[in-house]
Design a protein around this motif. Sequence first.
Motif, PDB file in Angstrom:
ATOM      1  N   MET A 157       0.838  -1.177   0.000  1.00 24.28           N
ATOM      2  CA  MET A 157       0.000   0.000   0.000  1.00 24.28           C
ATOM      3  C   MET A 157       0.885   1.244   0.000  1.00 24.28           C
ATOM      4  SD  MET A 157      -2.839   0.893   2.822  1.00 24.28           S
ATOM      5  CE  MET A 157      -3.567   2.450   2.925  1.00 24.28           C
ATOM      6  N   HIS A 158       0.556   2.185  -0.853  1.00 22.55           N
ATOM      7  CA  HIS A 158       1.331   3.416  -0.932  1.00 22.55           C
ATOM      8  C   HIS A 158       1.007   4.338   0.231  1.00 22.55           C
ATOM      9  CE1 HIS A 158       1.977   2.174  -5.106  1.00 22.55           C
ATOM     10  NE2 HIS A 158       3.073   2.892  -5.005  1.00 22.55           N
ATOM     11  N   GLN A 159       2.041   5.036   0.695  1.00 13.60           N
ATOM     12  CA  GLN A 159       1.870   5.973   1.792  1.00 13.60           C
ATOM     13  C   GLN A 159       2.490   7.311   1.393  1.00 13.60           C
ATOM     14  OE1 GLN A 159       3.274   4.518   5.518  1.00 13.60           O
ATOM     15  NE2 GLN A 159       2.509   6.264   6.619  1.00 13.60           N
ATOM     16  N   LYS A 160       1.772   8.391   1.694  1.00 11.58           N
ATOM     17  CA  LYS A 160       2.309   9.724   1.442  1.00 11.58           C
ATOM     18  C   LYS A 160       3.243  10.090   2.576  1.00 11.58           C
ATOM     19  CE  LYS A 160      -1.364  11.683  -1.295  1.00 11.58           C
ATOM     20  NZ  LYS A 160      -1.098  12.850  -2.110  1.00 11.58           N
ATOM     21  N   VAL A 161       4.393  10.693   2.213  1.00 12.00           N
ATOM     22  CA  VAL A 161       5.374  11.083   3.217  1.00 12.00           C
ATOM     23  C   VAL A 161       5.877  12.493   2.951  1.00 12.00           C
ATOM     24  CG1 VAL A 161       6.170   8.748   3.770  1.00 12.00           C
ATOM     25  CG2 VAL A 161       7.246   9.998   1.904  1.00 12.00           C
ATOM     26  N   THR A 162       6.333  13.123   4.025  1.00 17.90           N
ATOM     27  CA  THR A 162       7.017  14.408   3.951  1.00 17.90           C
ATOM     28  C   THR A 162       8.423  14.176   4.482  1.00 17.90           C
ATOM     29  OG1 THR A 162       4.970  15.631   4.297  1.00 17.90           O
ATOM     30  CG2 THR A 162       7.020  16.805   4.734  1.00 17.90           C
ATOM     31  N   ILE A 163       9.415  14.582   3.716  1.00 16.19           N
ATOM     32  CA  ILE A 163      10.805  14.349   4.069  1.00 16.19           C
ATOM     33  C   ILE A 163      11.498  15.683   4.292  1.00 16.19           C
ATOM     34  CG2 ILE A 163      13.006  13.412   3.245  1.00 16.19           C
ATOM     35  CD1 ILE A 163      11.214  11.414   1.629  1.00 16.19           C
ATOM     36  N   SER A 164      12.176  15.795   5.428  1.00 11.42           N
ATOM     37  CA  SER A 164      12.960  16.990   5.741  1.00 11.42           C
ATOM     38  C   SER A 164      14.412  16.699   5.399  1.00 11.42           C
ATOM     39  CB  SER A 164      12.850  17.330   7.227  1.00 11.42           C
ATOM     40  OG  SER A 164      11.515  17.595   7.568  1.00 11.42           O
ATOM     41  N   VAL A 165      15.015  17.642   4.684  1.00 15.87           N
ATOM     42  CA  VAL A 165      16.419  17.521   4.307  1.00 15.87           C
ATOM     43  C   VAL A 165      17.253  18.219   5.370  1.00 15.87           C
ATOM     44  CG1 VAL A 165      18.122  18.110   2.527  1.00 15.87           C
ATOM     45  CG2 VAL A 165      15.810  17.438   1.862  1.00 15.87           C
TER      46      VAL A 165
ATOM     47  N   GLY B 133      15.463   4.801  -3.860  1.00 11.96           N
ATOM     48  CA  GLY B 133      14.939   4.037  -2.739  1.00 11.96           C
ATOM     49  C   GLY B 133      13.457   3.752  -2.832  1.00 11.96           C
ATOM     50  N   GLY B 134      12.827   4.170  -3.933  1.00  9.30           N
ATOM     51  CA  GLY B 134      11.426   3.850  -4.151  1.00  9.30           C
ATOM     52  C   GLY B 134      10.447   5.000  -3.990  1.00  9.30           C
ATOM     53  N   LEU B 135      10.937   6.198  -3.694  1.00  9.23           N
ATOM     54  CA  LEU B 135      10.036   7.343  -3.521  1.00  9.23           C
ATOM     55  C   LEU B 135       9.587   7.892  -4.867  1.00  9.23           C
ATOM     56  CD1 LEU B 135       8.778   9.387  -1.423  1.00  9.23           C
ATOM     57  CD2 LEU B 135      10.723  10.855  -1.956  1.00  9.23           C
ATOM     58  N   HIS B 136       8.291   8.082  -5.022  1.00 10.82           N
ATOM     59  CA  HIS B 136       7.742   8.783  -6.184  1.00 10.82           C
ATOM     60  C   HIS B 136       7.579  10.231  -5.739  1.00 10.82           C
ATOM     61  CE1 HIS B 136       5.437   9.831  -9.702  1.00 10.82           C
ATOM     62  NE2 HIS B 136       4.503  10.312  -8.918  1.00 10.82           N
ATOM     63  N   VAL B 137       8.479  11.097  -6.189  1.00 12.68           N
ATOM     64  CA  VAL B 137       8.510  12.495  -5.741  1.00 12.68           C
ATOM     65  C   VAL B 137       7.362  13.266  -6.355  1.00 12.68           C
ATOM     66  CG1 VAL B 137       9.853  14.631  -5.743  1.00 12.68           C
ATOM     67  CG2 VAL B 137      11.001  12.441  -5.404  1.00 12.68           C
ATOM     68  N   GLU B 138       6.617  13.964  -5.505  1.00 10.87           N
ATOM     69  CA  GLU B 138       5.517  14.801  -5.962  1.00 10.87           C
ATOM     70  C   GLU B 138       5.924  16.274  -5.983  1.00 10.87           C
ATOM     71  OE1 GLU B 138       2.247  13.865  -3.386  1.00 10.87           O
ATOM     72  OE2 GLU B 138       1.991  11.877  -4.267  1.00 10.87           O
TER      73      GLU B 138
ATOM     74  N   VAL C 249       5.386   6.360  -1.307  1.00  7.63           N
ATOM     75  CA  VAL C 249       6.298   5.222  -1.277  1.00  7.63           C
ATOM     76  C   VAL C 249       5.518   4.013  -0.766  1.00  7.63           C
ATOM     77  CG1 VAL C 249       7.121   5.688   1.064  1.00  7.63           C
ATOM     78  CG2 VAL C 249       8.618   4.505  -0.531  1.00  7.63           C
ATOM     79  N   GLU C 250       5.961   2.823  -1.135  1.00  4.78           N
ATOM     80  CA  GLU C 250       5.371   1.609  -0.582  1.00  4.78           C
ATOM     81  C   GLU C 250       5.601   1.606   0.922  1.00  4.78           C
ATOM     82  OE1 GLU C 250       3.549  -0.933  -1.762  1.00  4.78           O
ATOM     83  OE2 GLU C 250       3.473  -0.049  -3.742  1.00  4.78           O
ATOM     84  N   GLY C 251       4.601   1.188   1.678  1.00  3.82           N
ATOM     85  CA  GLY C 251       4.647   1.237   3.134  1.00  3.82           C
ATOM     86  C   GLY C 251       5.886   0.633   3.767  1.00  3.82           C
TER      87      GLY C 251
ATOM     88  N   VAL D 180       9.231   2.970   3.868  1.00  7.20           N
ATOM     89  CA  VAL D 180       9.266   4.262   4.565  1.00  7.20           C
ATOM     90  C   VAL D 180      10.496   4.375   5.456  1.00  7.20           C
ATOM     91  CG1 VAL D 180       8.095   5.731   6.250  1.00  7.20           C
ATOM     92  CG2 VAL D 180       6.772   4.628   4.450  1.00  7.20           C
ATOM     93  N   GLN D 181      10.750   3.390   6.281  1.00  4.51           N
ATOM     94  CA  GLN D 181      11.881   3.453   7.208  1.00  4.51           C
ATOM     95  C   GLN D 181      13.214   3.547   6.482  1.00  4.51           C
ATOM     96  OE1 GLN D 181      11.224   0.123   9.945  1.00  4.51           O
ATOM     97  NE2 GLN D 181      11.208   1.663  11.573  1.00  4.51           N
ATOM     98  N   ALA D 182      13.351   2.880   5.365  1.00  2.94           N
ATOM     99  CA  ALA D 182      14.610   2.892   4.626  1.00  2.94           C
ATOM    100  C   ALA D 182      14.952   4.286   4.117  1.00  2.94           C
ATOM    101  CB  ALA D 182      14.544   1.909   3.460  1.00  2.94           C
TER     102      ALA D 182
END
Length: 78
Positions: free
Chosen positions: A1-9, A27-32, A45-47, A50-52
């Motif tokens: 299942m895909h999960q939306k994420v917010t990543i801080s650089v 690493g599998g992220l589809h950047v929006e 990203v696939e659930g 996320v941790q990776a």
Amino acid sequence: MHQKVTISVADDAIDRIDEVVAALESGGLHVEQVLRPIGVITGTVEGQQVQALGGVSGVSAVEPQCTVQLPPPDSDVQ
């Protein structure tokens, strides 16, 4: 299942944010969206992946996005 994420650089990686984006995509992220001035990347990203993403060089935090659905104004929910 895909999960939306917010990543801080990380602050020291903002000047190389495009490299961080490329590594996240590998690493599998589809950047929006990439918000370069503030060092934030959003995507899906696939659930299980996320941790990776947190282990990618230049990433300071990976946070799942939460969705809240309110009932319609005329519903019986009180």
